[in-house]
Design a protein around this motif. Structure first.
Motif, PDB file in Angstrom:
ATOM      1  N   ASP A 131     -72.573  -9.962   9.576  1.00 28.45           N
ATOM      2  CA  ASP A 131     -73.575  -9.493   9.260  1.00 28.45           C
ATOM      3  C   ASP A 131     -74.131 -10.369   7.971  1.00 28.45           C
ATOM      4  OD1 ASP A 131     -70.783  -8.227   7.420  1.00 28.45           O
ATOM      5  OD2 ASP A 131     -72.800  -6.103   7.097  1.00 28.45           O
ATOM      6  N   THR A 132     -72.999 -10.420   7.071  1.00 28.33           N
ATOM      7  CA  THR A 132     -73.360 -11.642   5.611  1.00 28.33           C
ATOM      8  C   THR A 132     -73.448 -12.852   5.558  1.00 28.33           C
ATOM      9  OG1 THR A 132     -71.467 -10.855   5.072  1.00 28.33           O
ATOM     10  CG2 THR A 132     -72.788  -9.356   3.981  1.00 28.33           C
ATOM     11  N   ILE A 133     -72.081 -13.363   6.171  1.00 29.79           N
ATOM     12  CA  ILE A 133     -71.656 -15.028   6.465  1.00 29.79           C
ATOM     13  C   ILE A 133     -72.469 -15.666   7.396  1.00 29.79           C
ATOM     14  CG2 ILE A 133     -69.731 -14.665   5.254  1.00 29.79           C
ATOM     15  CD1 ILE A 133     -67.785 -15.328   7.565  1.00 29.79           C
ATOM     16  N   ALA A 134     -72.855 -15.167   8.635  1.00 32.54           N
ATOM     17  CA  ALA A 134     -73.308 -15.553   9.689  1.00 32.54           C
ATOM     18  C   ALA A 134     -75.037 -15.829   8.787  1.00 32.54           C
ATOM     19  CB  ALA A 134     -73.837 -15.632  10.780  1.00 32.54           C
ATOM     20  N   SER A 135     -75.757 -16.913   9.812  1.00 28.56           N
ATOM     21  CA  SER A 135     -77.200 -18.168   9.473  1.00 28.56           C
ATOM     22  C   SER A 135     -77.691 -16.707  10.134  1.00 28.56           C
ATOM     23  CB  SER A 135     -76.950 -19.532  10.287  1.00 28.56           C
ATOM     24  OG  SER A 135     -78.331 -19.924   9.973  1.00 28.56           O
ATOM     25  N   ARG A 136     -77.820 -16.560  11.659  1.00 28.07           N
ATOM     26  CA  ARG A 136     -77.970 -15.274  12.235  1.00 28.07           C
ATOM     27  C   ARG A 136     -76.889 -14.482  12.490  1.00 28.07           C
ATOM     28  NH1 ARG A 136     -81.358 -18.755  16.516  1.00 28.07           N
ATOM     29  NH2 ARG A 136     -82.060 -20.786  15.823  1.00 28.07           N
ATOM     30  N   THR A 137     -77.324 -13.633  11.248  1.00 24.40           N
ATOM     31  CA  THR A 137     -76.036 -12.093  11.490  1.00 24.40           C
ATOM     32  C   THR A 137     -76.410 -11.413  12.354  1.00 24.40           C
ATOM     33  OG1 THR A 137     -78.051 -11.496   9.845  1.00 24.40           O
ATOM     34  CG2 THR A 137     -76.729 -12.445   8.840  1.00 24.40           C
ATOM     35  N   VAL A 138     -75.367 -10.422  12.921  1.00 22.08           N
ATOM     36  CA  VAL A 138     -74.635  -9.820  13.706  1.00 22.08           C
ATOM     37  C   VAL A 138     -74.124  -8.213  13.250  1.00 22.08           C
ATOM     38  CG1 VAL A 138     -73.215  -9.488  15.287  1.00 22.08           C
ATOM     39  CG2 VAL A 138     -73.976 -11.909  14.611  1.00 22.08           C
ATOM     40  N   PRO A 139     -75.517  -7.188  12.815  1.00 17.89           N
ATOM     41  CA  PRO A 139     -74.581  -6.310  12.646  1.00 17.89           C
ATOM     42  C   PRO A 139     -72.908  -6.225  12.395  1.00 17.89           C
ATOM     43  CG  PRO A 139     -76.182  -5.718  14.309  1.00 17.89           C
ATOM     44  CD  PRO A 139     -75.940  -7.045  14.341  1.00 17.89           C
ATOM     45  N   ARG A 140     -72.345  -5.527  11.730  1.00 15.75           N
ATOM     46  CA  ARG A 140     -71.312  -5.239  11.694  1.00 15.75           C
ATOM     47  C   ARG A 140     -70.131  -4.245  12.860  1.00 15.75           C
ATOM     48  NH1 ARG A 140     -67.720  -5.503   6.659  1.00 15.75           N
ATOM     49  NH2 ARG A 140     -69.679  -6.753   5.617  1.00 15.75           N
ATOM     50  N   SER A 141     -71.607  -3.194  13.600  1.00 16.98           N
ATOM     51  CA  SER A 141     -71.112  -2.558  14.671  1.00 16.98           C
ATOM     52  C   SER A 141     -71.372  -3.101  16.218  1.00 16.98           C
ATOM     53  CB  SER A 141     -72.222  -1.270  14.423  1.00 16.98           C
ATOM     54  OG  SER A 141     -73.196  -1.797  14.683  1.00 16.98           O
ATOM     55  N   ASP A 142     -71.666  -4.270  16.119  1.00 14.95           N
ATOM     56  CA  ASP A 142     -71.138  -4.886  17.575  1.00 14.95           C
ATOM     57  C   ASP A 142     -70.606  -6.581  17.369  1.00 14.95           C
ATOM     58  OD1 ASP A 142     -73.314  -4.045  17.829  1.00 14.95           O
ATOM     59  OD2 ASP A 142     -75.276  -5.188  17.694  1.00 14.95           O
ATOM     60  N   PRO A 143     -69.210  -6.471  18.357  1.00 13.98           N
ATOM     61  CA  PRO A 143     -68.621  -7.288  18.363  1.00 13.98           C
ATOM     62  C   PRO A 143     -69.164  -8.237  18.433  1.00 13.98           C
ATOM     63  CG  PRO A 143     -68.538  -6.346  20.428  1.00 13.98           C
ATOM     64  CD  PRO A 143     -69.506  -5.541  19.756  1.00 13.98           C
ATOM     65  N   VAL A 144     -68.033  -9.498  17.722  1.00 15.00           N
ATOM     66  CA  VAL A 144     -68.983 -10.845  18.174  1.00 15.00           C
ATOM     67  C   VAL A 144     -67.883 -11.939  19.235  1.00 15.00           C
ATOM     68  CG1 VAL A 144     -70.090 -10.820  16.046  1.00 15.00           C
ATOM     69  CG2 VAL A 144     -68.003 -11.469  15.585  1.00 15.00           C
TER      70      VAL A 144
END
Ligand code: NI
Length: 158
Positions: A122-135
């Protein structure tokens, strides 16, 4: 991921050839008033490669994908990329990215696709992902290449 990594490596080689064709004088000129020069953009891309190389290796050895961030302007300033040798920077940029491509191509299949619930994309990605969603690590690798392509466009090579 293997063919994706191979295509990325081809773009690294062709872009490096275009960068080598630029004079140090042109490379050091700001792209716009108050903006980075091509040389500083290349420096920023080396910082992205070095940080993400660490992340891509660590993500194969641990479950968490929480990694340190880096302030792009502070890093470029602290390393005085404007005063570095253009030829050496391009060589480092090329070999570091080719190694990142190698790490991508040879990464453990399970590590690539396993869902990670603990992450800070949610902070370090270029296209962020919410912390609640797995990556996945594969997502993060593709995100690295998106950031790479974005900066290659910015370099305005022809
Ligand atoms: Ni960037």
């Amino acid at each position: 991921v293997k063919s994706f990594a191979r295509e990325f490596a081809e773009r690294v080689r062709s872009t490096a050839a275009a960068l080598r064709a630029l004079s140090a004088e042109v490379a050091g000129r700001p792209l716009a008033p108050g903006k980075w020069s091509r040389q500083q953009v290349v420096g920023h891309m080396i910082d992205s490669a070095s940080n993400n190389h660490q992340r891509f290796v660590r993500a194969q050895l641990q479950d968490s994908m929480v990694f340190p961030a880096y302030d792009q302007d502070d890093w470029v300033r602290a390393q005085h990329y404007d005063a570095a040798g253009w030829t050496e920077l391009v060589a480092l940029w090329e070999s570091f990215n080719l190694h990142v491509a190698h790490v991508m191509a040879t990464a453990d299949a399970n590590a690539l696709t396993r869902a990670r619930s603990e992450h800070n994309l949610d902070t370090i990605a270029s296209r962020t992902v919410p912390r609640s969603d797995p990556v996945t690590l594969e997502y993060f690798m593709r995100d690295y290449v998106d950031h790479f392509d974005h900066h290659v466009k910015q370099l305005d090579l022809r």
